[in-house]
Design a protein around this motif. Structure first.
Motif, mmCIF file in Angstrom:
data_model
loop_
_atom_site.group_PDB
_atom_site.id
_atom_site.type_symbol
_atom_site.label_atom_id
_atom_site.label_comp_id
_atom_site.label_asym_id
_atom_site.label_seq_id
_atom_site.Cartn_x
_atom_site.Cartn_y
_atom_site.Cartn_z
ATOM 1 N N LEU A 181 0.834 -1.204 0.000
ATOM 2 C CA LEU A 181 0.000 0.000 0.000
ATOM 3 C C LEU A 181 0.869 1.254 0.000
ATOM 4 O O LEU A 181 0.613 2.209 -0.729
ATOM 5 C CB LEU A 181 -0.930 -0.010 1.219
ATOM 6 C CG LEU A 181 -2.034 1.056 1.235
ATOM 7 C CD1 LEU A 181 -3.045 0.805 0.132
ATOM 8 C CD2 LEU A 181 -2.731 1.050 2.598
ATOM 9 N N ALA A 182 1.906 1.220 0.815
ATOM 10 C CA ALA A 182 2.807 2.377 0.919
ATOM 11 C C ALA A 182 3.587 2.617 -0.373
ATOM 12 O O ALA A 182 3.868 3.759 -0.744
ATOM 13 C CB ALA A 182 3.763 2.190 2.086
ATOM 14 N N SER A 183 3.937 1.538 -1.068
ATOM 15 C CA SER A 183 4.745 1.663 -2.287
ATOM 16 C C SER A 183 3.899 1.864 -3.536
ATOM 17 O O SER A 183 4.437 2.090 -4.620
ATOM 18 C CB SER A 183 5.619 0.416 -2.466
ATOM 19 O OG SER A 183 4.818 -0.723 -2.744
ATOM 20 N N GLY A 184 2.569 1.770 -3.384
ATOM 21 C CA GLY A 184 1.692 1.954 -4.533
ATOM 22 C C GLY A 184 1.440 0.692 -5.334
ATOM 23 O O GLY A 184 0.942 0.743 -6.458
ATOM 24 N N TRP A 186 -0.692 -2.052 -6.276
ATOM 25 C CA TRP A 186 -2.132 -2.268 -6.196
ATOM 26 C C TRP A 186 -2.486 -3.736 -6.405
ATOM 27 O O TRP A 186 -1.932 -4.406 -7.277
ATOM 28 C CB TRP A 186 -2.829 -1.426 -7.254
ATOM 29 C CG TRP A 186 -4.326 -1.355 -7.158
ATOM 30 C CD1 TRP A 186 -5.227 -1.891 -8.034
ATOM 31 C CD2 TRP A 186 -5.093 -0.685 -6.163
ATOM 32 N NE1 TRP A 186 -6.505 -1.595 -7.639
ATOM 33 C CE2 TRP A 186 -6.460 -0.849 -6.488
ATOM 34 C CE3 TRP A 186 -4.766 0.046 -5.021
ATOM 35 C CZ2 TRP A 186 -7.497 -0.318 -5.724
ATOM 36 C CZ3 TRP A 186 -5.782 0.584 -4.245
ATOM 37 C CH2 TRP A 186 -7.131 0.401 -4.599
ATOM 38 N N ASN A 187 -3.396 -4.253 -5.565
ATOM 39 C CA ASN A 187 -3.836 -5.634 -5.752
ATOM 40 C C ASN A 187 -5.272 -5.800 -5.269
ATOM 41 O O ASN A 187 -5.926 -4.834 -4.853
ATOM 42 C CB ASN A 187 -2.882 -6.607 -5.035
ATOM 43 C CG ASN A 187 -2.775 -6.351 -3.540
ATOM 44 O OD1 ASN A 187 -3.777 -6.111 -2.874
ATOM 45 N ND2 ASN A 187 -1.559 -6.402 -3.007
ATOM 46 N N LEU A 188 -5.763 -7.024 -5.320
ATOM 47 C CA LEU A 188 -7.150 -7.328 -4.964
ATOM 48 C C LEU A 188 -7.486 -6.894 -3.545
ATOM 49 O O LEU A 188 -8.583 -6.371 -3.291
ATOM 50 C CB LEU A 188 -7.391 -8.835 -5.124
ATOM 51 C CG LEU A 188 -8.749 -9.364 -4.647
ATOM 52 C CD1 LEU A 188 -9.877 -8.791 -5.493
ATOM 53 C CD2 LEU A 188 -8.768 -10.899 -4.685
ATOM 54 N N LEU A 189 -6.589 -7.089 -2.609
ATOM 55 C CA LEU A 189 -6.860 -6.758 -1.209
ATOM 56 C C LEU A 189 -7.071 -5.262 -1.029
ATOM 57 O O LEU A 189 -7.998 -4.830 -0.326
ATOM 58 C CB LEU A 189 -5.707 -7.240 -0.321
ATOM 59 C CG LEU A 189 -5.285 -8.708 -0.488
ATOM 60 C CD1 LEU A 189 -4.248 -9.077 0.560
ATOM 61 C CD2 LEU A 189 -6.488 -9.640 -0.401
ATOM 62 N N HIS A 190 -6.232 -4.470 -1.673
ATOM 63 C CA HIS A 190 -6.389 -3.018 -1.585
ATOM 64 C C HIS A 190 -7.681 -2.570 -2.260
ATOM 65 O O HIS A 190 -8.365 -1.661 -1.782
ATOM 66 C CB HIS A 190 -5.190 -2.328 -2.239
ATOM 67 C CG HIS A 190 -3.890 -2.699 -1.615
ATOM 68 N ND1 HIS A 190 -2.748 -2.913 -2.342
ATOM 69 C CD2 HIS A 190 -3.544 -2.932 -0.314
ATOM 70 C CE1 HIS A 190 -1.756 -3.242 -1.538
ATOM 71 N NE2 HIS A 190 -2.224 -3.258 -0.297
#
Length: 271
Positions: A181-184, A186-190
């Motif tokens: 999240l911090a590094s940007g 992106w995946n299904l969880l986010h």
């Protein structure tokens, strides 16, 4: 493909040995040459991943007279030279490899796109990306299918590893939730966490630390996807029981126990 600190590194590092018990290897010299080519190709992919993910300390590269780009290129050339000793230039292996490489690089492009656009993702998107991210690991298995008589069909083995890939990728995404999240990344969880925030009009009024991560655990998403991971590994283990892959069974059994422990920990955190 996986990095050295990931749960899949052992699996990819020893893939040919792990699956070799499922084949009647009648030419050890050919098998040895193929092993060498696969190792060089694997090292190429690992190094290339680091460059693509921008994980390289470029200052250290210069100060230590290293050059990861040259190393990466050399591993690729070594792999091609070695594999040409096993598969002639007109063998269908090369067409198959080209198709799988195209699929793999399409995944990388899509991943970078998703990191920027942050689209809504579904489990089908996750499974497609998970397969494409790891598909090059199947190339040695297909190669073994051409070289030696198989006790298990390629499609059967691919089905086992597809479940393994899903389990490993979901486990990585759960463990790296905050870091990604911090590094940007992106995946299904986010995507699912954002759905909850938007759908329930949640606002971080008090500027809570790790706001999204709190939602990830409190909403039950972490438990849901941990159970998905367990299901995928169990499916892989059940399917592998039909074939002679003792090392894979041992690895899967150990990983399943780790996932069960993680689920127990999640229960404690969220109760």
């Amino acid at each position: 493909m996986k990095k050295e600190n990931s749960i899949g590194f052992y699996l990819f590092q020893n893939l040919l040995l792990i699956i070799s018990t499922g084949y009647k290897i009648n030419d050890k010299n050919i098998f040895s040459a193929f092993q060498h080519g696969v190792k060089e190709y694997r090292d190429f992919v690992f190094l290339q991943d680091g460059v693509i993910d921008n994980d390289i300390d470029w200052v250290s590269q210069v100060e230590n007279s290293a050059n990861i780009l040259a190393q990466t290129n050399q591993h690729y050339k070594n792999a091609i030279f070695s594999l040409l000793k096993v598969f002639p230039a007109d063998h269908q292996f090369w067409e198959y490899l080209a198709v799988e490489e195209k699929l793999y690089y399409s995944y990388i492009t899509k991943e970078k796109y998703n990191n920027i656009k942050k689209p809504v993702l579904e489990i089908s998107d996750f499974e497609e990306m998970s397969y494409n991210k790891h598909n090059l690991a199947l190339v040695p298995i297909k190669g073994m299918d051409w070289l030696f008589e198989a006790k298990a069909g390629y499609d059967d083995i691919r089905n086992i590893f597809t479940c393994v890939f899903n389990g490993m990728q979901m486990m990585d995404d759960i463990d790296d939730f905050a870091k990604d999240l911090a590094s940007g990344q992106w995946n299904l969880l986010h995507s699912d966490v954002r759905k909850i925030i938007t759908g329930e009009n949640l606002i971080n009024d008090e500027n809570l630390d790790r706001f999204e991560e709190r939602i990830f655990y409190a909403s039950g998403l972490c438990e849901k996807y941990s159970l998905y991971t367990l299901e995928q590994y169990n499916n892989a283990l059940i399917n592998s029981e039909k074939f002679d892959f003792p090392e894979l069974k041992i690895w899967l059994t150990q990983i399943i126990e780790e996932v069960k422990e993680s689920i127990t920990l999640v229960h404690k955190i969220t109760q």
